[in-house]
Design a protein around this motif. Structure first.
Motif, PDB file in Angstrom:
ATOM      1  N   ASP A 140       0.825  -1.207   0.000  1.00  0.00           N
ATOM      2  CA  ASP A 140       0.000   0.000   0.000  1.00  0.00           C
ATOM      3  C   ASP A 140       0.864   1.263   0.000  1.00  0.00           C
ATOM      4  OD1 ASP A 140       1.053  -0.021   2.539  1.00  0.00           O
ATOM      5  OD2 ASP A 140      -0.854   0.342   3.568  1.00  0.00           O
ATOM      6  N   ASP A 189      -9.557   8.541   2.952  1.00  0.00           N
ATOM      7  CA  ASP A 189      -8.579   7.471   3.139  1.00  0.00           C
ATOM      8  C   ASP A 189      -9.252   6.213   3.673  1.00  0.00           C
ATOM      9  OD1 ASP A 189      -6.399   5.897   3.541  1.00  0.00           O
ATOM     10  OD2 ASP A 189      -5.578   7.047   5.216  1.00  0.00           O
ATOM     11  N   TYR A 236      -5.578   5.066  -5.360  1.00  0.00           N
ATOM     12  CA  TYR A 236      -4.607   6.158  -5.456  1.00  0.00           C
ATOM     13  C   TYR A 236      -3.263   5.637  -5.958  1.00  0.00           C
ATOM     14  CZ  TYR A 236      -7.892   8.730  -2.431  1.00  0.00           C
ATOM     15  OH  TYR A 236      -9.001   9.338  -1.903  1.00  0.00           O
ATOM     16  N   GLY A 290      -0.134   4.060  -2.574  1.00  0.00           N
ATOM     17  CA  GLY A 290      -1.307   4.819  -2.151  1.00  0.00           C
ATOM     18  C   GLY A 290      -0.998   5.757  -1.002  1.00  0.00           C
ATOM     19  N   ARG A 291      -0.219   5.281  -0.030  1.00  0.00           N
ATOM     20  CA  ARG A 291       0.142   6.145   1.097  1.00  0.00           C
ATOM     21  C   ARG A 291       1.015   7.311   0.637  1.00  0.00           C
ATOM     22  NH1 ARG A 291       3.205   4.118   5.019  1.00  0.00           N
ATOM     23  NH2 ARG A 291       3.881   2.211   3.957  1.00  0.00           N
ATOM     24  N   LEU A 295      -1.326   9.961  -0.723  1.00  0.00           N
ATOM     25  CA  LEU A 295      -2.000  10.642   0.389  1.00  0.00           C
ATOM     26  C   LEU A 295      -1.057  11.616   1.095  1.00  0.00           C
ATOM     27  CD1 LEU A 295      -3.936   7.586   1.856  1.00  0.00           C
ATOM     28  CD2 LEU A 295      -4.979   9.641   0.868  1.00  0.00           C
ATOM     29  N   GLU A 345      -8.936   1.572   2.710  1.00  0.00           N
ATOM     30  CA  GLU A 345      -8.115   0.581   2.015  1.00  0.00           C
ATOM     31  C   GLU A 345      -8.360   0.584   0.510  1.00  0.00           C
ATOM     32  OE1 GLU A 345      -7.182  -4.237   2.116  1.00  0.00           O
ATOM     33  OE2 GLU A 345      -8.424  -3.300   3.672  1.00  0.00           O
ATOM     34  N   ARG A 347      -6.911   3.788  -1.035  1.00  0.00           N
ATOM     35  CA  ARG A 347      -5.447   3.768  -1.084  1.00  0.00           C
ATOM     36  C   ARG A 347      -4.960   2.953  -2.271  1.00  0.00           C
ATOM     37  NH1 ARG A 347      -5.670   3.455   4.544  1.00  0.00           N
ATOM     38  NH2 ARG A 347      -5.414   1.187   4.526  1.00  0.00           N
TER      39      ARG A 347
END
Length: 302
Positions: free
Chosen positions: A40, A59, A67, A43-44, A47, A61, A64
């Motif tokens: 992940d 936000d 993203y 995605g993090r 963010l 799962e 993420r």
């Protein structure tokens, strides 16, 4: 090769999309074979970068994961377009080198933001971590390279690639132009073999060699002098490339960079020579260096 007339941008977008598909396929294959879970981190990263920009994205799962996929696609498309632009400018590397370089660029485009966002620290990765990250990006590079070569029109394909040697010759000519602006047109005229043109440009160059020694001659570092030298460097680099049937854009840029450096270094040399009382001697030495660089630019080939 095909005769496709796709634009440079379109080719880059197609190459980036296909390369991203190859990268994802390689990543999913690795997950299927090793059983490792999906990361992940992409995605993090999105963010974290959004928060730094003052945007707060929802936000969870699922988001993420989305993203991360969108961020990876954006990076892949950007690298694909960049590779397409460089190829259009004449930079055609051997396939293994092009694949590795494109893959490395894609790694930088994804791992760099992760490090910047504080999501991951590549400095602590093991050799196994690097290998696991590298081979999907090599698949990306292969996909991009295949696409760009597959959708290259005939005229581009027939042109000789821009080489390090051709860029060095253009840079050398640019450096000569930084000293004497007429060198940018003298070299192509001498290389063309046309007698009348060579006589005319040689006369112009001779006039500049004389005028350069006059006390009233303005500094080459003033705006008019700089612009004339940069323009002549671009013209000279492009003309050398045309003579060798190469794309003119990168050689023209090399000529501009060489002219900029040549102007600054030449002015510094003349100032240092004058401080030692070598006013005309310093000018003659600079003339000789400029003419020598022209000779190297015209006679070299690869």
């Amino acid at each position: 090769m095909t005769t496709s007339r796709l634009s440079t941008l379109t080719r880059g977008l197609v190459a980036g999309a296909l390369g991203t598909t190859a990268l994802d396929t390689a990543g999913y294959l690795d997950m299927a074979l090793t059983g490792r879970p999906a990361s992940d981190s992409p995605g993090r990263t999105v963010l974290a970068l959004a928060r730094r920009a003052g945007a707060e994205l929802p936000d969870d799962e699922s988001r993420r994961s989305a993203y991360g996929q969108l961020g990876g696609l954006a990076a892949g498309l950007a690298v694909g377009v960049g590779a397409s632009v460089l190829r259009r400018l004449g930079l055609k590397l051997p396939a293994p080198v092009a694949i590795a370089a494109t893959g490395a660029a894609a790694m930088a485009a994804t791992d760099g933001p992760m490090a910047l966002a504080g999501v991951a620290d590549p400095r602590g990765w093991t050799a196994s971590d690097w290998a696991r990250d590298a081979w999907p990006h090599l698949a990306f590079g292969a996909g991009v390279h295949w696409t760009l070569t597959r959708f290259e029109d005939e005229r581009e394909a027939e042109r000789r690639p821009v080489t390090i040697g051709s860029l060095l010759r253009s840079t050398a000519l640019g450096a000569a132009t930084g000293s004497r602006a007429s060198m940018g047109v003298l070299a192509p005229a001498l290389a063309s073999g046309g007698t009348a043109r060579a006589v005319l440009t040689t006369g112009l160059a001779g006039a500049e060699l004389v005028g350069d020694k006059l006390p009233a001659t303005p500094s080459r570092l003033e705006v008019p002098g700089q612009l004339s030298r940069l323009g002549a460097g671009a013209i000279g680099g492009a003309a050398l490339a045309a003579r060798e049937d190469r794309s003119p854009w990168l050689p023209a840029l090399a000529g501009v960079l060489g002219a900029s450096a040549g102007a600054v270094l030449g002015a510094a040399w003349r100032e240092a020579a004058e401080d030692r009382g070598w006013t005309w001697q310093g000018a003659v030495v600079e003339d000789a260096v400029a003419l020598g660089l022209v000779g190297l630019a015209v006679r070299g080939s690869d």
